[in-house]
Design a protein around this motif. Sequence first.
Motif, PDB file in Angstrom:
ATOM      1  N   UNK A  21       0.833  -1.207   0.000  1.00  0.00           N
ATOM      2  CA  UNK A  21       0.000   0.000   0.000  1.00  0.00           C
ATOM      3  C   UNK A  21       0.870   1.261   0.000  1.00  0.00           C
ATOM      4  N   UNK A  22       1.902   1.249   0.826  1.00  0.00           N
ATOM      5  CA  UNK A  22       2.815   2.407   0.890  1.00  0.00           C
ATOM      6  C   UNK A  22       3.490   2.620  -0.465  1.00  0.00           C
ATOM      7  N   UNK A  33       1.058   8.764   5.228  1.00  0.00           N
ATOM      8  CA  UNK A  33      -0.106   8.304   5.990  1.00  0.00           C
ATOM      9  C   UNK A  33       0.200   7.240   7.057  1.00  0.00           C
ATOM     10  N   UNK A  34       1.100   6.294   6.775  1.00  0.00           N
ATOM     11  CA  UNK A  34       1.395   5.277   7.793  1.00  0.00           C
ATOM     12  C   UNK A  34       2.134   5.896   8.982  1.00  0.00           C
ATOM     13  N   UNK A  35       3.037   6.820   8.683  1.00  0.00           N
ATOM     14  CA  UNK A  35       3.753   7.509   9.767  1.00  0.00           C
ATOM     15  C   UNK A  35       2.746   8.237  10.662  1.00  0.00           C
ATOM     16  N   UNK A  36       1.767   8.898  10.023  1.00  0.00           N
ATOM     17  CA  UNK A  36       0.763   9.630  10.812  1.00  0.00           C
ATOM     18  C   UNK A  36      -0.065   8.704  11.687  1.00  0.00           C
ATOM     19  N   UNK A 232      19.042  17.433  12.032  1.00  0.00           N
ATOM     20  CA  UNK A 232      19.546  16.296  11.258  1.00  0.00           C
ATOM     21  C   UNK A 232      18.341  15.648  10.600  1.00  0.00           C
ATOM     22  N   UNK A 233      18.590  14.540   9.895  1.00  0.00           N
ATOM     23  CA  UNK A 233      17.467  13.849   9.268  1.00  0.00           C
ATOM     24  C   UNK A 233      17.111  12.655  10.124  1.00  0.00           C
ATOM     25  N   UNK A 234      16.134  12.850  10.980  1.00  0.00           N
ATOM     26  CA  UNK A 234      15.761  11.807  11.927  1.00  0.00           C
ATOM     27  C   UNK A 234      14.455  11.132  11.543  1.00  0.00           C
ATOM     28  N   UNK A 235      13.848  11.526  10.420  1.00  0.00           N
ATOM     29  CA  UNK A 235      12.554  10.913  10.097  1.00  0.00           C
ATOM     30  C   UNK A 235      12.748   9.696   9.197  1.00  0.00           C
ATOM     31  N   UNK A 236      12.058   8.614   9.530  1.00  0.00           N
ATOM     32  CA  UNK A 236      12.212   7.381   8.753  1.00  0.00           C
ATOM     33  C   UNK A 236      11.331   7.400   7.506  1.00  0.00           C
ATOM     34  N   UNK A 241       7.550   2.778   8.380  1.00  0.00           N
ATOM     35  CA  UNK A 241       6.336   3.025   9.167  1.00  0.00           C
ATOM     36  C   UNK A 241       5.234   2.043   8.767  1.00  0.00           C
ATOM     37  N   UNK A 242       5.178   1.702   7.472  1.00  0.00           N
ATOM     38  CA  UNK A 242       4.154   0.762   6.993  1.00  0.00           C
ATOM     39  C   UNK A 242       4.373  -0.627   7.586  1.00  0.00           C
TER      40      UNK A 242
END
Length: 379
Positions: A21-22, A33-36, A232-236, A241-242
């Motif tokens: 889906x991701x 959306x999955x992160x949210x 820094x870039x800390x977001x995956x 997340x999915x």
Amino acid sequence: MMNIPFNVPPSTGREAECLAQAMANRKLCGDGPFTHRCHEWLEKKTGTAKALLTTSGTSALEMAALLCDVQPGDEVILPSYTFVSTADAFVQRGATMVYVDIRPDTMNIDETKIEAAVTDKTRVICVVHYAGVSCEMDTILDIARRHNLKVVEDAAQGVMSEYKGRPLGAMGDVGCYSFHETKNYTMGEGGAVLVNHPEQVEQAEIFREKGTNRSRFIRGQVDKYTWVDYGASYLPSELNAAYLWPQLEDADKINNDRMRIWERYFEALSPLAEAGLIELPFIPEECTHNAHMFYIKCADLEERTALIAFLKERSIYSAFHYIPLHTAPAGLRFGRFHGEDVYTTRESERLTRLPLYYGLTEEDQNTVIAAVKEFFHFS
Ligand SMILES: *Cc1c(COP(=O)(O)O)cnc(C)c1O
């Protein structure tokens, strides 16, 4: 004979579907959306002002050090019995580590020894909720309040655990979770930071987005985004997340299964503890844990080494940890032990973790239990 691994990453069976889906969404970068959904789940579960997925538990700790505005020369009080990242996140900011001894019953920082380690340079107390069992937070939060210190919770192992009904990670100033594949819920490599003060949410979003206000831009709160601070870039990626999302949806089911396995070990091995052959984990009355790990304690290092080898000969994989930080080259260079190491080294040398993962069968668990009993000549 079949292998009984030490760990198998949790899987609900729906991960592939969520990944597909991701991919179909054609948005693979972070904060989709999955992160949210994961953020909302964590916020609802913990009551924190803002949960943000990160690329690891380590990067969640790095964000915590930034949010506490740790400066060169500041001191951070923490246990020596922990994973290196607990210290490294603060060391990177130039802080000095001040290690305090642990309690032998929970392997958590000894709250009665913290206050003596406070100096006028102390800025943060970083607690580690070992095995998902909470530290004595009321005492620790009170020390922090009286000395005007920040409290960071390394709750890497503590998702779904509580202290007096309060979720781990949501009691201090900042909480850190890990979703590494050895943890109860996983996205391969990943974590989350719980920003417990509403006034720090925007700053946290900026640190996580390379020092930009991109999060505000995405929400339409500014018409262009720009460089406003360091970061820094800390977001995956959305893919990670999915993978995590279906496990959070099934968190109760996974937790119940782990708890059942934990209780079974405890019951089956209690007679050995009563006979004085081993020690079992202790869960304080105030704590609801999450069966992150099941450990037993041998008499000493020699016996533990023999037990791990004995189990391995039977294709059962157990594990020990941690080498106390104050005995490691970097741990010595960046810090000092306050007071006497009564329990840290001694207890860490006795501890062995037995296989425990979502889906461990009763049959395999019985094999582990029988092998432990055989080692101790207990029938
Ligand atoms: C797993 C763990 C970490 C690090 O988490 P990563 O996601 O592997 O970076 C930090 N502290 C403790 C106590 C841990 O168990």
